[in-house]
Design an enzyme around this catalytic site. Structure first.
Site, PDB file in Angstrom:
ATOM      1  N   LEU A  65      34.922  39.594  30.483  1.00  0.00           N
ATOM      2  CA  LEU A  65      35.664  40.821  30.145  1.00  0.00           C
ATOM      3  C   LEU A  65      36.709  41.125  31.210  1.00  0.00           C
ATOM      4  O   LEU A  65      36.634  40.615  32.331  1.00  0.00           O
ATOM      5  CB  LEU A  65      34.665  41.973  30.019  1.00  0.00           C
ATOM      6  CG  LEU A  65      33.694  41.797  28.833  1.00  0.00           C
ATOM      7  CD1 LEU A  65      32.422  42.604  29.023  1.00  0.00           C
ATOM      8  CD2 LEU A  65      34.397  42.160  27.523  1.00  0.00           C
ATOM      9  N   PRO A  66      37.696  41.991  30.880  1.00  0.00           N
ATOM     10  CA  PRO A  66      38.793  42.212  31.834  1.00  0.00           C
ATOM     11  C   PRO A  66      38.343  42.699  33.215  1.00  0.00           C
ATOM     12  O   PRO A  66      38.828  42.195  34.225  1.00  0.00           O
ATOM     13  CB  PRO A  66      39.657  43.254  31.115  1.00  0.00           C
ATOM     14  CG  PRO A  66      39.391  43.035  29.661  1.00  0.00           C
ATOM     15  CD  PRO A  66      37.939  42.622  29.576  1.00  0.00           C
ATOM     16  N   THR A  96      35.551  38.917  36.549  1.00  0.00           N
ATOM     17  CA  THR A  96      35.815  39.293  37.940  1.00  0.00           C
ATOM     18  C   THR A  96      35.675  40.807  37.979  1.00  0.00           C
ATOM     19  O   THR A  96      36.514  41.529  37.443  1.00  0.00           O
ATOM     20  CB  THR A  96      37.226  38.856  38.365  1.00  0.00           C
ATOM     21  OG1 THR A  96      37.366  37.461  38.111  1.00  0.00           O
ATOM     22  CG2 THR A  96      37.449  39.131  39.847  1.00  0.00           C
ATOM     23  N   LYS A 173      34.286  35.658  44.786  1.00  0.00           N
ATOM     24  CA  LYS A 173      35.420  35.508  43.851  1.00  0.00           C
ATOM     25  C   LYS A 173      36.577  36.439  44.250  1.00  0.00           C
ATOM     26  O   LYS A 173      37.745  36.049  44.239  1.00  0.00           O
ATOM     27  CB  LYS A 173      34.929  35.801  42.431  1.00  0.00           C
ATOM     28  CG  LYS A 173      36.016  35.961  41.399  1.00  0.00           C
ATOM     29  CD  LYS A 173      36.882  34.725  41.215  1.00  0.00           C
ATOM     30  CE  LYS A 173      38.056  35.008  40.295  1.00  0.00           C
ATOM     31  NZ  LYS A 173      39.025  33.926  40.278  1.00  0.00           N
ATOM     32  N   LYS A 242      44.274  44.243  39.262  1.00  0.00           N
ATOM     33  CA  LYS A 242      42.877  44.702  39.190  1.00  0.00           C
ATOM     34  C   LYS A 242      42.053  43.990  40.261  1.00  0.00           C
ATOM     35  O   LYS A 242      41.312  44.605  41.027  1.00  0.00           O
ATOM     36  CB  LYS A 242      42.343  44.414  37.783  1.00  0.00           C
ATOM     37  CG  LYS A 242      40.893  44.735  37.523  1.00  0.00           C
ATOM     38  CD  LYS A 242      39.923  43.552  37.625  1.00  0.00           C
ATOM     39  CE  LYS A 242      40.211  42.385  36.738  1.00  0.00           C
ATOM     40  NZ  LYS A 242      39.224  41.295  36.776  1.00  0.00           N
TER      41      LYS A 242
HETATM   42  P1  NAD Z   1      41.724  38.600  28.619  1.00  0.00           P
HETATM   43  O1  NAD Z   1      42.272  39.976  28.745  1.00  0.00           O
HETATM   44  O2  NAD Z   1      42.557  37.503  28.039  1.00  0.00           O
HETATM   45  O3  NAD Z   1      40.355  38.629  27.769  1.00  0.00           O
HETATM   46  C1  NAD Z   1      39.419  39.682  27.810  1.00  0.00           C
HETATM   47  C2  NAD Z   1      38.849  39.837  26.407  1.00  0.00           C
HETATM   48  O4  NAD Z   1      37.872  40.898  26.434  1.00  0.00           O
HETATM   49  C3  NAD Z   1      39.914  40.247  25.375  1.00  0.00           C
HETATM   50  O5  NAD Z   1      39.869  39.364  24.261  1.00  0.00           O
HETATM   51  C4  NAD Z   1      39.507  41.672  24.978  1.00  0.00           C
HETATM   52  O6  NAD Z   1      39.783  41.990  23.623  1.00  0.00           O
HETATM   53  C5  NAD Z   1      38.008  41.633  25.244  1.00  0.00           C
HETATM   54  N1  NAD Z   1      37.440  42.971  25.435  1.00  0.00           N
HETATM   55  C6  NAD Z   1      37.901  43.972  26.228  1.00  0.00           C
HETATM   56  N2  NAD Z   1      37.086  45.040  26.148  1.00  0.00           N
HETATM   57  C7  NAD Z   1      36.087  44.694  25.286  1.00  0.00           C
HETATM   58  C8  NAD Z   1      34.949  45.384  24.782  1.00  0.00           C
HETATM   59  N3  NAD Z   1      34.683  46.640  25.162  1.00  0.00           N
HETATM   60  N4  NAD Z   1      34.147  44.742  23.914  1.00  0.00           N
HETATM   61  C9  NAD Z   1      34.426  43.452  23.527  1.00  0.00           C
HETATM   62  N5  NAD Z   1      35.486  42.755  23.966  1.00  0.00           N
HETATM   63  C10 NAD Z   1      36.309  43.371  24.831  1.00  0.00           C
HETATM   64  O7  NAD Z   1      41.227  38.195  30.067  1.00  0.00           O
HETATM   65  P2  NAD Z   1      40.962  36.711  30.632  1.00  0.00           P
HETATM   66  O8  NAD Z   1      42.219  36.204  31.247  1.00  0.00           O
HETATM   67  O9  NAD Z   1      40.252  35.913  29.611  1.00  0.00           O
HETATM   68  O10 NAD Z   1      39.977  37.057  31.843  1.00  0.00           O
HETATM   69  C11 NAD Z   1      38.620  37.392  31.630  1.00  0.00           C
HETATM   70  C12 NAD Z   1      37.966  37.582  33.001  1.00  0.00           C
HETATM   71  O11 NAD Z   1      38.054  36.351  33.745  1.00  0.00           O
HETATM   72  C13 NAD Z   1      38.659  38.665  33.846  1.00  0.00           C
HETATM   73  O12 NAD Z   1      37.689  39.366  34.568  1.00  0.00           O
HETATM   74  C14 NAD Z   1      39.570  37.846  34.751  1.00  0.00           C
HETATM   75  O13 NAD Z   1      39.852  38.537  35.966  1.00  0.00           O
HETATM   76  C15 NAD Z   1      38.751  36.596  34.965  1.00  0.00           C
HETATM   77  N6  NAD Z   1      39.524  35.389  35.284  1.00  0.00           N
HETATM   78  C16 NAD Z   1      40.657  35.077  34.580  1.00  0.00           C
HETATM   79  C17 NAD Z   1      41.360  33.904  34.895  1.00  0.00           C
HETATM   80  C18 NAD Z   1      42.623  33.502  34.147  1.00  0.00           C
HETATM   81  O14 NAD Z   1      43.311  32.569  34.591  1.00  0.00           O
HETATM   82  N7  NAD Z   1      42.958  34.148  33.024  1.00  0.00           N
HETATM   83  C19 NAD Z   1      40.890  33.053  35.900  1.00  0.00           C
HETATM   84  C20 NAD Z   1      39.717  33.381  36.562  1.00  0.00           C
HETATM   85  C21 NAD Z   1      39.035  34.548  36.237  1.00  0.00           C
END
Ligand code: NAD
Length: 302
Positions: A65-66, A96, A173, A242
């Site tokens: 999740l975000p 994260t 992380k 964030k």
């Molecule tokens: P993203 O915003 O693409 O995906 C998050 C998903 O969560 C979205 O599809 C959103 O609709 C869903 N969501 C939000 N609130 C929700 C709820 N209440 N119920 C159900 N679903 C819900 O984010 P991401 O890039 O996939 O990142 C996810 C996590 O991984 C974050 O914490 C980010 O910091 C971490 N991360 C991301 C990356 C990257 O390169 N994108 C790398 C390492 C870590």
């Protein structure tokens, strides 16, 4: 067959969920975004109508999740997933997020007889897609061992680290990201100044990479900007700021002054306000390009 609930199917979670299905787990998935849920169904997940419906009957719950507000809402908010899990289930929280929200969720899990580990990831969407993420886990050894088959479906077995008690994964992380974004700003400043001073950018890059000042960012990650002006939209500035805010918060909680981290955080907040929430993670480099009125691109195409 182990029944898995997977919640959060975004840039990372969409690929991670597909790899869990490919590894042979029986997966029920949920996301607020109907498009993300449809894509997960196309890869073999059973779609659920809510977080609680998704978690009901699952042996393991995985979340991507975000950040902290969404983790709290999904796990322990009204209609939350932990209350819907059966005692004996395991939560693998891979966002994260903050140690504080993690502690509260873990207390709610414990009260229900549910185990929980924090297991945030690194490696960008490309390694989420190939199932070779690095994973930083915190929690009991027994819970970590139980989670391993799932973690190995998502990550590179050589890069799955059990770092200590609950919260250790989140802490490592956040510090990893902080250090990477410090390198990003340092690289942008050095290259902008060097180019403005008249040094050929190819020669500047080669000299820095072969010096004691080299970093992984300088040697590898900045290349997508230098090659083709790609600031990597797979990780959005909204999430970058964030993460940096959470790292500075953590320093505040443990009482360590981090002047550099706070400055680097603010540079990224500026880049987000200039280029937008969805701009790519290396957008801070664009700030320096704009200030110096240059584009940091190879002189010769290489
Ligand atoms: P993203 O915003 O693409 O995906 C998050 C998903 O969560 C979205 O599809 C959103 O609709 C869903 N969501 C939000 N609130 C929700 C709820 N209440 N119920 C159900 N679903 C819900 O984010 P991401 O890039 O996939 O990142 C996810 C996590 O991984 C974050 O914490 C980010 O910091 C971490 N991360 C991301 C990356 C990257 O390169 N994108 C790398 C390492 C870590």
């Amino acid at each position: 067959m182990t029944r898995v609930a997977f919640i959060g199917l975004g840039h990372m979670g969409g690929h991670m969920c597909r790899n869990v299905i490919t590894a042979g787990f029986d997966v029920c998935a949920f996301d607020l975004d109907a498009g993300a849920l449809r894509r997960a169904r196309e890869t073999g997940a059973r779609p659920a109508g809510s977080a609680a419906q998704c978690a009901a009957g699952a042996d393991m719950l995985v979340t991507s999740l975000p950040g902290p507000p969404q983790v709290e809402q999904v796990l322990t908010g009204s209609g939350g997933a932990i209350a819907a899990l059966a005692p004996g289930a395991l939560v693998i929280e891979m966002s994260t997020s903050s140690l504080e929200v993690g502690r509260r969720a873990q207390a709610a899990a414990r009260a229900r007889g549910v185990e929980m580990i924090d297991a945030p990831v690194a490696g960008q969407t490309i390694r989420a897609e190939s199932g070779t993420l690095a994973i930083y886990a915190g929690g009991d050894s027994a819970a970590f061992t139980r989670a391993l088959p799932m973690l190995e479906a998502i990550g590179d077995p050589q890069q799955i680290f059990h770092l200590g008690p609950h919260g250790s994964g989140y802490a490592v992380k956040l510090l990893l990201n902080l250090t990477w974004f410090v390198h990003a700003v340092a690289t942008a400043e050095a290259m902008a100044v060097g180019v403005k001073a008249g040094v050929d950018i190819d020669k500047l890059h080669t000299a820095l990479v072969n010096s004691p000042a080299n970093s992984n960012f300088l040697e590898h990650d900045v290349r997508s900007v230098l090659d083709r002006g790609d600031y990597d939209e797979g990780f959005a500035m909204k999430l970058v700021t964030k993460d940096l805010g959470l790292a500075v918060d953590l320093a505040r909680v443990v009482g360590v002054p981090v002047e550099l981290a706070a400055l680097v955080e603010q540079i990224h907040v500026r880049a987000r306000s200039r280029y937008g929430d969805q701009a790519g993670e290396m957008s801070a480099i664009r700030l320096y390009e704009e200030l110096a009125e240059i584009e940091l691109r190879w002189h010769t195409s290489s």
